[in-house]
Design a protein around this motif. Structure first.
Motif, short mmCIF file in Angstrom:
data_model
loop_
_atom_site.label_atom_id
_atom_site.label_comp_id
_atom_site.label_asym_id
_atom_site.label_seq_id
_atom_site.Cartn_x
_atom_site.Cartn_y
_atom_site.Cartn_z
N ALA A 156 0.83 -1.21 0.00
CA ALA A 156 0.00 0.00 0.00
C ALA A 156 0.86 1.25 0.00
O ALA A 156 0.50 2.26 -0.62
CB ALA A 156 -0.94 0.00 1.20
N GLU A 157 2.01 1.21 0.70
CA GLU A 157 2.90 2.36 0.71
C GLU A 157 3.37 2.68 -0.71
O GLU A 157 3.46 3.85 -1.10
CB GLU A 157 4.11 2.09 1.61
N TYR A 215 6.28 3.84 -8.68
CA TYR A 215 5.83 2.67 -7.92
C TYR A 215 7.02 1.81 -7.50
O TYR A 215 7.14 1.40 -6.34
CB TYR A 215 4.86 1.85 -8.77
N ALA A 221 -1.62 5.31 -7.29
CA ALA A 221 -2.95 5.92 -7.20
C ALA A 221 -2.90 7.42 -7.40
O ALA A 221 -3.86 8.03 -7.90
CB ALA A 221 -3.56 5.60 -5.84
N GLU A 222 -1.78 8.04 -7.03
CA GLU A 222 -1.66 9.49 -7.16
C GLU A 222 -1.07 9.93 -8.50
O GLU A 222 -0.83 11.12 -8.71
CB GLU A 222 -0.78 10.02 -6.02
N ARG A 254 -4.80 -0.30 -9.92
CA ARG A 254 -4.41 1.04 -10.36
C ARG A 254 -3.26 0.96 -11.37
O ARG A 254 -3.23 1.71 -12.36
CB ARG A 254 -3.99 1.89 -9.16
N SER A 258 9.11 3.50 -4.82
CA SER A 258 8.40 3.52 -3.54
C SER A 258 8.38 2.14 -2.90
O SER A 258 8.53 1.99 -1.68
CB SER A 258 6.96 4.02 -3.75
N ALA A 309 -3.94 -1.76 -5.38
CA ALA A 309 -2.68 -1.25 -5.92
C ALA A 309 -2.40 -1.84 -7.29
O ALA A 309 -1.98 -1.13 -8.22
CB ALA A 309 -1.54 -1.55 -4.96
N ARG A 346 0.29 3.82 -3.21
CA ARG A 346 -0.18 5.20 -3.16
C ARG A 346 0.44 6.04 -4.28
O ARG A 346 -0.20 6.94 -4.82
CB ARG A 346 0.11 5.82 -1.80
N SER A 347 1.70 5.74 -4.62
CA SER A 347 2.35 6.50 -5.69
C SER A 347 1.68 6.23 -7.03
O SER A 347 1.62 7.11 -7.89
CB SER A 347 3.84 6.13 -5.77
#
Length: 225
Positions: A70-71, A96, A77-78, A130, A99, A127, A74-75
């Motif tokens: 998930a960490e 991704y 998803a954003e 996405r 990260s 994740a 997020r990159s």
């Protein structure tokens, strides 16, 4: 009417707090130290209380994988910048990968779990979804999109595992020390001797960036074939 709260509720527990404590324990002592009894002791509750938040140990381990993925997820998803409303897919995949590597190096105890457990929770699956959306939007067929995302993830996990395993060597000595390279015959192995003497090809960050760039370039070249 007074509502009776469980011991876990009285302790202020949530699934997130349980996973945070499990992650901290794995970071300190490795996944072998993790048990429901030990985790309950860390949180000040009975092991049975934890089953209100994770149904079994497998779900707990899946949750740890979810936290790490998930960490990095997020990159992905954003990844919605750019003039056309989206970040270039190459930049999204690179973000991704970087990260994910950072998260794995921060939580090295989770590496055996990430490498052996499939994406099985809503967080990890989101994740992946996405990432597939970005690649499909870049005209990758669905099968190729999944191959690309999985190949990239495997590369990052393997590279991070190698970095963690060789860290004591890089810091000076150990059974896997590369000091022997300095004693190689320069006439038989001139390139290896040169690399040993100059440090060429030994920097983890450089190697990761090189491999990442090559992978993404290869994805672009193979797209649609």
């Amino acid at each position: 009417m007074t509502v009776k709260r469980s011991r876990g509720e009285r302790a202020g527990l949530t699934r997130e707090k349980v996973l945070d404590a499990a992650l901290a324990l794995v970071d300190q002592e490795g996944p072998g130290a993790l048990s429901m009894r030990r985790l309950g002791a860390e949180l000040g509750v009975e092991a049975m209380t934890l089953y209100h938040y994770v149904p079994n140990k497998d779900a707990l381990l899946d949750g740890l994988v979810e936290r790490v993925i998930a960490e990095a997820g997020r990159s992905v998803a954003e990844a919605r910048g750019g003039e056309d409303g989206t970040t270039p897919w190459q930049d999204a995949l690179s973000g991704y990968a970087r990260s994910l590597r950072a998260a794995l190096l921060l939580h090295p105890g989770t590496l055996p779990l990430v490498s052996s457990r499939p994406a099985a929770t809503p967080g990890t699956l989101t994740a992946v979804e996405r990432g597939l959306e970005i690649l499909r939007g870049a005209d990758f067929p669905l099968g190729q999109a999944l191959h690309a995302f999985n190949s990239l993830t495997l590369f990052v996990v393997a590279h991070a595992a190698s970095e963690v395993d060789t860290a004591p060597v890089n810091e000076g000595g150990g059974t896997g020390s590369t000091d022997f390279l300095a004693g190689l015959d320069p006439e038989e192995l001139p390139l290896l001797v040169e690399a040993a003497n100059t440090g060429a090809g030994t920097d983890d960050e450089e190697r990761f960036t090189f491999g990442l760039t090559a992978l993404i370039s290869g994805f672009a070249a193979a797209r649609g074939q």
